[in-house]
Design an enzyme around this catalytic site. Structure first.
Site, PDB file in Angstrom:
ATOM      1  N   SER A  73       0.918  -1.208  -0.002  1.00  0.00           N
ATOM      2  CA  SER A  73      -0.076   0.096   0.209  1.00  0.00           C
ATOM      3  C   SER A  73       1.008   1.182  -0.034  1.00  0.00           C
ATOM      4  O   SER A  73       1.864   1.338   0.826  1.00  0.00           O
ATOM      5  CB  SER A  73      -0.828  -0.232   1.183  1.00  0.00           C
ATOM      6  N   LYS A 120      -3.481   2.766  -1.987  1.00  0.00           N
ATOM      7  CA  LYS A 120      -3.211   3.572  -0.908  1.00  0.00           C
ATOM      8  C   LYS A 120      -4.224   3.535   0.080  1.00  0.00           C
ATOM      9  O   LYS A 120      -5.560   3.581  -0.272  1.00  0.00           O
ATOM     10  CB  LYS A 120      -2.912   4.915  -1.530  1.00  0.00           C
ATOM     11  N   GLY A 173       1.657  11.354   5.839  1.00  0.00           N
ATOM     12  CA  GLY A 173       0.290  11.640   6.813  1.00  0.00           C
ATOM     13  C   GLY A 173      -0.897  11.059   6.191  1.00  0.00           C
ATOM     14  O   GLY A 173      -2.176  11.561   6.288  1.00  0.00           O
ATOM     15  N   ASN A 194      -5.177  -0.914   8.001  1.00  0.00           N
ATOM     16  CA  ASN A 194      -4.070  -0.112   8.239  1.00  0.00           C
ATOM     17  C   ASN A 194      -4.136   0.141   9.830  1.00  0.00           C
ATOM     18  O   ASN A 194      -4.594   1.435   9.980  1.00  0.00           O
ATOM     19  CB  ASN A 194      -3.666   1.192   7.341  1.00  0.00           C
ATOM     20  N   CYS A 220      -1.684   3.734  12.118  1.00  0.00           N
ATOM     21  CA  CYS A 220      -1.963   5.265  12.183  1.00  0.00           C
ATOM     22  C   CYS A 220      -2.444   5.581  13.533  1.00  0.00           C
ATOM     23  O   CYS A 220      -3.057   4.623  14.228  1.00  0.00           O
ATOM     24  CB  CYS A 220      -3.048   5.381  10.762  1.00  0.00           C
ATOM     25  N   GLY A 262      12.443   0.254   3.342  1.00  0.00           N
ATOM     26  CA  GLY A 262      13.501  -0.392   2.371  1.00  0.00           C
ATOM     27  C   GLY A 262      14.189  -1.303   3.232  1.00  0.00           C
ATOM     28  O   GLY A 262      13.938  -1.792   4.169  1.00  0.00           O
ATOM     29  N   GLY A 272      11.607  -4.345   3.290  1.00  0.00           N
ATOM     30  CA  GLY A 272      12.624  -4.179   2.574  1.00  0.00           C
ATOM     31  C   GLY A 272      12.980  -5.229   1.403  1.00  0.00           C
ATOM     32  O   GLY A 272      14.200  -5.682   1.230  1.00  0.00           O
ATOM     33  N   THR A 287       9.188  -0.263  -1.244  1.00  0.00           N
ATOM     34  CA  THR A 287      10.054   0.874  -1.612  1.00  0.00           C
ATOM     35  C   THR A 287      10.856   0.419  -2.855  1.00  0.00           C
ATOM     36  O   THR A 287      11.057   1.403  -3.461  1.00  0.00           O
ATOM     37  CB  THR A 287      10.853   1.180  -0.375  1.00  0.00           C
TER      38      THR A 287
END
Ligand SMILES: Cc1cc2nc3c(=O)[nH]c(=O)nc-3n(C[C@H](O)[C@H](O)[C@H](O)COP(=O)(O)O)c2cc1C
Length: 308
Positions: free
Chosen positions: A23, A47, A74, A128, A131, A216, A244, A266
Site C-alpha cells: 500500500s 493507498k 500523513g 492499516n 496510524c 526499504g 525491505g 520501496t
C-alpha cells in the site's frame, strides 16, 4: 525455464504469485499499471483511504536516509466517497486483484470506509492499524485498540480482512493475537518503523513532520523478526511479510520465517518493474534448493526455535 510453483495461499485467499504490491507504493494502482506488468503480482494494495479527506503533511514528505527511505506523508487521501467514485471504476480493467486499504481515527471511521469499499465491490481489505487515533497513539501499538477496530470491521463486512501492524509495537505477538481473535484472516508484518533524519546544513529535520516511517532494505531484519515471533507463537495465523524485499532471496527468507506471501514497496521507487525480476529469482532459487513449491517452505527456516 523453471517450473517451480510460486502460487501462495493467504488464509482464505489464493494468490497466483506470492508478491503483493504494498500500500502507498503503487499509488492508486491505476497509474502504476502503465509502468509495470501486474501479471507478476498476486495482488496490489491501493493507498490507504479514510472516511473523510485527509490533507497529509506539508513538504518535504519523503527523503532518502542511508539505503532506506523516510516518509511522512500523513496518509493524504481524498476520502472514501471520492475514492469509490474516481478510483474504483478504473480498478476493474487492471490485471491484478486490487485490495482496499482502510484507515481511520476511530473504529467508526474504519467501519465507514470498510463498508463503502465492500459495497463498491472491493473484495479484500487491508486494515492499516499503523496510524494514529484521535489521541495521537497508533492503534497497532495497543492490543485493546486493535481489537476494537478489527471487531467492529469484522461485524460490519464479510470480505476477508488482514490487519497491518507496526514494528514499533512492544509485543507484536500480543497485537497479532488480538487481531486474530477479533476476526482478522491474516496479519501484515509490517508497516514502516519510526525514523528521522536531520539535514546538517540547514540544521533542521528532513521531514516536515520530523518523525516519519522508515522503509526499504534496513527494515528487513526488523520486519522479519516480527514474522518469526508471530509465526512461532501463532503458527496457524497467516502472515503477509513486508519490509525491505528487493530480491528472490528475500522472498525465500520471509517464507522460511513463516510468511505465506510477501509485500514489495520501496523497491518500486528505484525499480518500478522489480516484481518480474524478483519472481524470476525466486523460481531460480527454488530450483537450486531442489524445491518445487514455495509454499512448502513456509516457516521451515526457524531451526530449533520451531520446536519450542
Ligand atoms: C511513500 C510510502 C507510502 C506509504 N503509504 C502507505 C499507506 O498509505 N498505507 C499503508 O498501509 N502503508 C503504507 N506504506 C508502507 C508500505 O506499504 C510498506 O508496509 C513499508 O514501506 C515496508 O515495506 P518496504 O520496505 O518494501 O517499502 C507506505 C510506504 C511508503 C514508502
Amino acid at each position: 525455464m523453471s517450473r517451480a510453483d510460486v502460487t501462495a495461499r493467504l488464509g482464505p485467499i489464493a494468490l497466483r504469485s506470492p508478491l503483493v504490491a504494498a500500500s502507498g507504493t503503487v499509488g492508486s494502482v491505476i497509474e502504476f499499471a502503465g509502468v509495470t506488468d501486474f501479471s507478476h503480482y498476486g495482488a496490489a494494495v491501493a493507498k490507504s483511504v479514510s472516511d473523510v479527506p485527509w490533507q497529509g503533511r506539508e513538504a518535504p514528505r519523503v527523503a532518502p536516509a542511508g539505503v532506506g527511505m523516510l516518509n511522512g506523508i500523513g496518509i493524504q487521501n481524498p476520502g472514501v466517497e471520492s475514492w469509490v467514485e474516481t478510483v474504483v471504476p478504473g480498478l476493474r480493467d487492471i490485471d491484478v486483484p486490487v485490495w482496499g486499504s482502510v484507515v481511520g481515527r476511530s473504529a467508526e471511521g474504519f467501519v465507514t470506509v470498510a463498508q463503502s469499499m465492500e459495497a463498491a465491490g472491493v473484495g479484500v481489505l487491508e486494515i492499516n492499524l499503523s496510524c494514529p487515533n484521535l489521541d495521537g497513539h497508533l492503534f497497532a501499538l495497543d492490543p485493546a485498540a486493535s481489537t476494537e477496530v478489527i471487531t467492529a470491521i469484522r461485524e460490519a463486512v464479510t470480505v476477508p480482512i488482514g490487519a497491518k501492524l507496526s514494528p514499533n509495537a512492544v509485543d507484536i505477538v500480543e497485537v497479532a493475537a488480538a487481531c486474530r481473535d477479533a476476526g482478522a484472516d491474516w496479519v501484515v508484518l509490517t508497516n514502516t518503523v519510526w525514523g528521522a533524519a536531520i539535514d546538517i546544513e540547514s540544521r533542521s529535520p528532513v521531514l516536515s513532520g520530523v518523525v516519519g516511517g522508515y522503509s526499504g532494505i534496513p527494515l528487513k531484519p526488523i520486519a522479519l523478526r516480527c514474522v518469526i515471533e508471530v509465526h512461532r507463537a501463532i503458527p496457524d495465523l497467516p502472515i503477509l511479510g513486508v519490509g525491505g524485499v528487493v530480491s528472490g532471496g528475500d522472498v525465500i527468507e520471509y517464507t522460511l520465517a513463516g510468511a505465506s506471501a510477501v509485500g514489495i514497496g520501496t523497491v518500486h521507487f528505484a525499480e518500478p518493474r522489480a516484481a518480474r525480476r524478483i519472481l524470476r529469482e525466486t523460481r531460480r532459487l527454488l530450483d537450486r534448493m531442489g524445491e518445487s513449491r514455495l509454499s512448502d517452505l513456509v516457516g521451515q527456516g526457524l531451526g530449533s526455535w520451531r520446536a519450542r
